[in-house]
Design a protein around this motif. Sequence first.
Motif, PDB file in Angstrom:
ATOM      1  N   MET A  79      35.955   7.264  69.779  1.00  0.00           N
ATOM      2  CA  MET A  79      35.133   6.079  70.023  1.00  0.00           C
ATOM      3  C   MET A  79      36.002   4.973  70.613  1.00  0.00           C
ATOM      4  N   LYS A  80      35.525   4.320  71.653  1.00  0.00           N
ATOM      5  CA  LYS A  80      36.253   3.231  72.277  1.00  0.00           C
ATOM      6  C   LYS A  80      36.247   2.026  71.333  1.00  0.00           C
ATOM      7  N   VAL A  81      37.424   1.516  71.015  1.00  0.00           N
ATOM      8  CA  VAL A  81      37.554   0.398  70.091  1.00  0.00           C
ATOM      9  C   VAL A  81      37.528  -0.896  70.892  1.00  0.00           C
ATOM     10  N   THR A  82      36.491  -1.694  70.679  1.00  0.00           N
ATOM     11  CA  THR A  82      36.343  -2.940  71.429  1.00  0.00           C
ATOM     12  C   THR A  82      36.454  -4.172  70.552  1.00  0.00           C
ATOM     13  N   GLU A  83      36.671  -3.989  69.256  1.00  0.00           N
ATOM     14  CA  GLU A  83      36.876  -5.142  68.380  1.00  0.00           C
ATOM     15  C   GLU A  83      37.958  -4.804  67.368  1.00  0.00           C
ATOM     16  N   ASN A  84      38.559  -5.817  66.835  1.00  0.00           N
ATOM     17  CA  ASN A  84      39.606  -5.660  65.844  1.00  0.00           C
ATOM     18  C   ASN A  84      39.012  -4.954  64.625  1.00  0.00           C
ATOM     19  N   LEU A  85      39.545  -3.777  64.285  1.00  0.00           N
ATOM     20  CA  LEU A  85      39.006  -3.006  63.154  1.00  0.00           C
ATOM     21  C   LEU A  85      39.169  -3.746  61.834  1.00  0.00           C
ATOM     22  N   VAL A  86      40.282  -4.440  61.671  1.00  0.00           N
ATOM     23  CA  VAL A  86      40.493  -5.188  60.428  1.00  0.00           C
ATOM     24  C   VAL A  86      39.420  -6.268  60.304  1.00  0.00           C
ATOM     25  N   TRP A  87      39.160  -6.986  61.391  1.00  0.00           N
ATOM     26  CA  TRP A  87      38.125  -8.021  61.344  1.00  0.00           C
ATOM     27  C   TRP A  87      36.774  -7.408  61.007  1.00  0.00           C
ATOM     28  N   LYS A  88      36.485  -6.238  61.572  1.00  0.00           N
ATOM     29  CA  LYS A  88      35.222  -5.551  61.292  1.00  0.00           C
ATOM     30  C   LYS A  88      35.093  -5.288  59.785  1.00  0.00           C
ATOM     31  N   MET A  89      36.206  -4.946  59.145  1.00  0.00           N
ATOM     32  CA  MET A  89      36.201  -4.662  57.710  1.00  0.00           C
ATOM     33  C   MET A  89      36.109  -5.939  56.875  1.00  0.00           C
ATOM     34  N   VAL A  90      36.990  -6.904  57.158  1.00  0.00           N
ATOM     35  CA  VAL A  90      37.040  -8.092  56.296  1.00  0.00           C
ATOM     36  C   VAL A  90      35.818  -8.983  56.454  1.00  0.00           C
ATOM     37  N   SER A  91      35.094  -8.843  57.553  1.00  0.00           N
ATOM     38  CA  SER A  91      33.890  -9.658  57.717  1.00  0.00           C
ATOM     39  C   SER A  91      32.696  -9.075  56.957  1.00  0.00           C
ATOM     40  N   ARG A  92      32.837  -7.856  56.422  1.00  0.00           N
ATOM     41  CA  ARG A  92      31.718  -7.212  55.727  1.00  0.00           C
ATOM     42  C   ARG A  92      31.892  -7.108  54.208  1.00  0.00           C
ATOM     43  N   PHE A  93      33.090  -7.405  53.711  1.00  0.00           N
ATOM     44  CA  PHE A  93      33.362  -7.244  52.285  1.00  0.00           C
ATOM     45  C   PHE A  93      34.025  -8.494  51.730  1.00  0.00           C
ATOM     46  N   ALA A  94      33.730  -8.815  50.478  1.00  0.00           N
ATOM     47  CA  ALA A  94      34.322  -9.990  49.838  1.00  0.00           C
ATOM     48  C   ALA A  94      35.830  -9.826  49.676  1.00  0.00           C
ATOM     49  N   VAL A  95      36.270  -8.619  49.310  1.00  0.00           N
ATOM     50  CA  VAL A  95      37.689  -8.341  49.115  1.00  0.00           C
ATOM     51  C   VAL A  95      38.033  -7.049  49.853  1.00  0.00           C
ATOM     52  N   VAL A  96      39.083  -7.102  50.661  1.00  0.00           N
ATOM     53  CA  VAL A  96      39.570  -5.904  51.348  1.00  0.00           C
ATOM     54  C   VAL A  96      41.071  -5.803  51.093  1.00  0.00           C
ATOM     55  N   MET A  97      41.477  -4.641  50.566  1.00  0.00           N
ATOM     56  CA  MET A  97      42.892  -4.412  50.300  1.00  0.00           C
ATOM     57  C   MET A  97      43.357  -3.227  51.137  1.00  0.00           C
ATOM     58  N   PHE A  98      44.384  -3.469  51.937  1.00  0.00           N
ATOM     59  CA  PHE A  98      44.983  -2.415  52.749  1.00  0.00           C
ATOM     60  C   PHE A  98      46.243  -1.941  52.042  1.00  0.00           C
ATOM     61  N   ILE A  99      46.339  -0.609  51.867  1.00  0.00           N
ATOM     62  CA  ILE A  99      47.522  -0.034  51.233  1.00  0.00           C
ATOM     63  C   ILE A  99      48.061   1.086  52.104  1.00  0.00           C
ATOM     64  N   LYS A 100      49.359   1.310  52.022  1.00  0.00           N
ATOM     65  CA  LYS A 100      49.967   2.400  52.788  1.00  0.00           C
ATOM     66  C   LYS A 100      49.842   3.696  52.008  1.00  0.00           C
ATOM     67  N   GLU A 101      50.051   3.620  50.752  1.00  0.00           N
ATOM     68  CA  GLU A 101      49.919   4.764  49.849  1.00  0.00           C
ATOM     69  C   GLU A 101      49.692   4.201  48.458  1.00  0.00           C
ATOM     70  N   VAL A 102      49.222   5.025  47.589  1.00  0.00           N
ATOM     71  CA  VAL A 102      49.016   4.558  46.222  1.00  0.00           C
ATOM     72  C   VAL A 102      50.390   4.388  45.587  1.00  0.00           C
ATOM     73  N   ASN A 103      50.696   3.155  45.205  1.00  0.00           N
ATOM     74  CA  ASN A 103      51.973   2.868  44.556  1.00  0.00           C
ATOM     75  C   ASN A 103      51.754   1.848  43.452  1.00  0.00           C
ATOM     76  N   LYS A 104      52.811   1.443  42.783  1.00  0.00           N
ATOM     77  CA  LYS A 104      52.709   0.555  41.634  1.00  0.00           C
ATOM     78  C   LYS A 104      52.050  -0.783  42.005  1.00  0.00           C
ATOM     79  N   ASP A 105      52.484  -1.410  43.093  1.00  0.00           N
ATOM     80  CA  ASP A 105      51.915  -2.704  43.487  1.00  0.00           C
ATOM     81  C   ASP A 105      50.443  -2.587  43.860  1.00  0.00           C
ATOM     82  N   ALA A 106      50.096  -1.540  44.611  1.00  0.00           N
ATOM     83  CA  ALA A 106      48.697  -1.329  45.003  1.00  0.00           C
ATOM     84  C   ALA A 106      47.843  -1.092  43.759  1.00  0.00           C
ATOM     85  N   GLY A 107      48.350  -0.311  42.827  1.00  0.00           N
ATOM     86  CA  GLY A 107      47.622  -0.037  41.587  1.00  0.00           C
ATOM     87  C   GLY A 107      47.389  -1.294  40.765  1.00  0.00           C
ATOM     88  N   LYS A 108      48.418  -2.138  40.659  1.00  0.00           N
ATOM     89  CA  LYS A 108      48.284  -3.389  39.902  1.00  0.00           C
ATOM     90  C   LYS A 108      47.292  -4.330  40.584  1.00  0.00           C
TER      91      LYS A 108
END
Length: 170
Positions: free
Chosen positions: A34-63
Motif C-alpha cells: 500500500m502506498k503510504v501517503t501520511e505519517n503512520l505514527v500520526w495515523k495511530m496517535v490521532s485515533r487513540f488516547a494512549v499509544v506506546m511504541f516498543i521495540k521488544e517486550v522488555n522491563k521498561d515497556a512492561g512497567k
Amino acid sequence: AVVSTQSTGKREINEVGGPTAWIQQLFKSVNSGMKVTENLVWKMVSRFAVVMFIKEVNKDAGKASQIIDRVREKHNVNEDEVLEVVVDDSHAAKVTFIDLQRLTNKRNFPQIFVNETYIGGLNEIKDFAEKGLLLRQILIFQGIVDTNCEKCIRLQDHRKLAYSSKSYEH
C-alpha cells in the motif's frame, strides 16, 4: 461544561475488532505494498488516547504498560483507548520507526504519546500518572473536559502541539 475534542475514528477501529486487529490490518496493508501517503505514527496517535511504541517486550515497556493499565482499569477506561505497537523488522514497522523519529527525534523505546502529544518514555509516563495527568488527558481525548478547570484548559492547549508534517510520501 463539556468540550469535544476530535473524532477518533472509533467506528473504523471497532469494525476491524479493536486496536490490535486495527494495527495488524494497517501493517498488513503497508507490508503488501500500500502506498503510504501520511505519517503512520500520526495515523495511530490521532485515533487513540494512549499509544506506546516498543521495540521488544522488555522491563521498561512492561512497567510502562502496567502504569497505563492500572490507570485505565482504576477509572474504567475502555481498553480500546490504548494502542501498543511493537516496532519489529517488517516493512511497515520500519516505516513507522522512520515516522516516529521524524516526530520525536528519539531512537529509544518505549516512546509514549498521550492525547496526540509525545510525552517520553517510562519515567515520563510514571510522572504523568502520579500527577493525575494521564487520566485527565485520556478524558480530554474522549471529549470530557471541564472548561472551568484551568488545568484542563492548559493541558488542552499543550495538546495542540503542531506536528511539522502530517501528509507526505515515503
